[in-house]
Enzyme design. Structure first.
Site, PDB file in Angstrom:
ATOM      1  N   TYR A   1       0.787  -1.225   0.000  1.00 35.52           N
ATOM      2  CA  TYR A   1       0.000   0.000   0.000  1.00 35.52           C
ATOM      3  C   TYR A   1       0.821   1.277   0.000  1.00 35.52           C
ATOM      4  O   TYR A   1       0.278   2.355  -0.207  1.00 35.52           O
ATOM      5  CB  TYR A   1      -0.890   0.022   1.247  1.00 35.52           C
ATOM      6  CG  TYR A   1      -2.330  -0.214   0.935  1.00 35.52           C
ATOM      7  CD1 TYR A   1      -2.772  -1.495   0.633  1.00 35.52           C
ATOM      8  CD2 TYR A   1      -3.245   0.817   0.944  1.00 35.52           C
ATOM      9  CE1 TYR A   1      -4.095  -1.730   0.352  1.00 35.52           C
ATOM     10  CE2 TYR A   1      -4.573   0.587   0.662  1.00 35.52           C
ATOM     11  CZ  TYR A   1      -4.996  -0.682   0.362  1.00 35.52           C
ATOM     12  OH  TYR A   1      -6.299  -0.908   0.084  1.00 35.52           O
TER      13      TYR A   1
ATOM     14  N   LYS B   1       1.803 -14.490   5.182  1.00 32.23           N
ATOM     15  CA  LYS B   1       2.076 -15.532   4.178  1.00 32.23           C
ATOM     16  C   LYS B   1       3.588 -15.780   4.234  1.00 32.23           C
ATOM     17  O   LYS B   1       4.299 -15.680   3.228  1.00 32.23           O
ATOM     18  CB  LYS B   1       1.607 -15.037   2.796  1.00 32.23           C
ATOM     19  CG  LYS B   1       1.639 -16.086   1.716  1.00 32.23           C
ATOM     20  CD  LYS B   1       0.407 -16.952   1.671  1.00 32.23           C
ATOM     21  CE  LYS B   1       0.551 -18.047   0.629  1.00 32.23           C
ATOM     22  NZ  LYS B   1      -0.551 -19.007   0.626  1.00 32.23           N
TER      23      LYS B   1
ATOM     24  N   ASP C   1      -4.484 -17.391   3.597  1.00 30.37           N
ATOM     25  CA  ASP C   1      -5.542 -18.147   2.901  1.00 30.37           C
ATOM     26  C   ASP C   1      -6.285 -19.051   3.883  1.00 30.37           C
ATOM     27  O   ASP C   1      -7.518 -19.123   3.882  1.00 30.37           O
ATOM     28  CB  ASP C   1      -4.987 -18.928   1.701  1.00 30.37           C
ATOM     29  CG  ASP C   1      -3.629 -19.559   1.960  1.00 30.37           C
ATOM     30  OD1 ASP C   1      -3.010 -19.228   2.988  1.00 30.37           O
ATOM     31  OD2 ASP C   1      -3.185 -20.389   1.162  1.00 30.37           O
TER      32      ASP C   1
END
Ligand code: NAD
Length: 362
Positions: A125, A192, A226
């Protein structure tokens, strides 16, 4: 209740309607607030050449606490967004989004009570990008090859994902301090790290180090992003406070808002060491602006978060109780909620909904 001075930024689109409704509810709830109105929004472009005049930033810095309506991001002007600019200017590194089921609001889940703590200043971002075929992109592609980091196709655009020890440490510490202050039991870090070892891997390592300082007081676990998404929709009750790097937090907070009835009821805040800006998660909804059709619940619940921040928990709880009452009663609900509850009843106006909230305060 003590008197507080707060900067009020009505914004544009439905912002002036949702913030006016919020002001009416707070006044009826007995909140003693002096509003200092400051402007931001696309409608200022012509006069000031920017949607965020310096005087507005100065007003927030003076009062330290602000609440705002949504602001339209002008397309194609080079100005990224009022919200991004404000976060940078005020160093509000925490994006706090409590997600709580409101019975009657049409959410698919009735047992969600989680708090999303999203890092607000770095990750993908931050906007550090190199367009395809520019000298910068070519240099970086060459550097990756020279360093043996990997082969990047020459026709690539690049966005840099940077996650720092500084950024991670302060956001994870905030999540633990928030959990302690609110009597919450667990913090989950989402990442992740198995794939992005040097950005998310760093996030996880630092999160574990900070968590060790709170051992015995607040529990800690971590989830791969996920798996987190799947687990959240299988059983939201297994989560409590959840801390995310910027991008995953952005996606997860809309997912979680959808689980409890949508954007119309999702409150939020941007918080730093010195300043706090409270605002609904939704945007300026130009399609319904000026028609008295918007749902002001998210703005009202953001104001309740602001009251908590100001130490006015009793008044905040009075406001939240009125919201629960109006939704449980179900006779005065706006069109967005009628849609999410798949009701054929017509939606009420923003004014009618606000009147019902005020009546429910009694
Ligand atoms: P949006 O949230 O404004 O609207 C999405 C949909 O949800 C629309 O159909 C809208 O009518 C509906 N909706 C949103 N809030 C509602 C409410 N309170 N009551 C009833 N219905 C509501 O998202 P968008 O259309 O993607 O964005 C419009 C503008 O808002 C863009 O310029 C965007 O950049 C800006 N934006 C601002 C903020 C902010 O200031 N915090 C946040 C998100 C988007």
């Amino acid at each position: 209740m003590a008197k507080h001075t707060v900067t009020l930024i009505p914004g544009d689109g439905i912002g002036p309607e949702t913030t006016a409704a919020m002001q009416r509810v707070l006044a009826a709830a007995g909140a003693d607030i002096e509003w200092e109105v400051a402007e931001a929004g696309a409608h200022l472009m012509e006069e000031y050449g920017t949607p965020l005049p310096d005087s507005t930033v100065d007003a927030i810095k003076r009062n330290k606490v602000a609440i705002k309506g949504p602001v339209t991001t002008p397309v194609g002007t080079g100005f990224r967004s009022v919200n991004v600019a404000l976060r940078k200017e005020l160093e509000t590194y925490v994006n706090l989004r409590p997600v709580l089921s409101v019975p009657g609001a049409g959410g698919r889940f009735e047992d969600v009570d989680i708090v999303i703590v999203r890092e607000n200043t770095e990750d993908l971002y931050a906007g550090v990008e190199f367009a395809m075929n520019t000298p910068g992109a070519e240099k970086l592609i060459q550097l990756a090859a020279d360093e043996g980091a990997g082969v990047i196709r020459p026709d690539s655009g690049l966005s840099i994902k940077a996650i720092s020890v500084t950024g991670t440490e302060r956001i994870v510490r905030y999540a633990f301090e928030y959990a302690l202050a609110q009597g919450r039991k667990k913090v989950t870090a989402v990442h992740k790290a198995n794939i992005m070892k040097h950005s998310d891997g760093l996030f996880l390592r630092v999160a574990r180090e900070v968590a060790a300082e709170y051992e015995g007081r607040v529990a800690f676990d971590d989830k791969i992003v996920d798996a987190f998404c799947m687990n959240l929709v299988i059983d939201p009750s297994q989560f409590d406070v959840i801390v995310f790097p910027n991008l995953y937090g952005d996606i997860a907070s809309d997912l979680a808002a959808g689980m409890v009835g949508g954007l119309g009821i999702a409150p939020g805040a941007n918080i730093g060491d010195e300043y706090a800006v409270f605002e609904a998660v939704h945007g300026s909804a130009p399609d319904i602006a000026g028609k008295d059709l918007c749902n002001p619940t998210a703005e009202v619940l953001s104001a309740a978060m602001m009251l908590d921040y100001l130490g006015e928990q009793e008044c905040a709880e009075r406001v939240r109780a009125a919201v629960r009452k109006v939704y449980a009663d179900g006779s005065n609900l706006t069109g967005d909620i009628r849609k999410s509850t798949r009701s054929s009843l017509p939606g009420c106006t923003c004014t009618e909904f606000t009147d019902a909230l005020i009546a429910a305060l009694a």
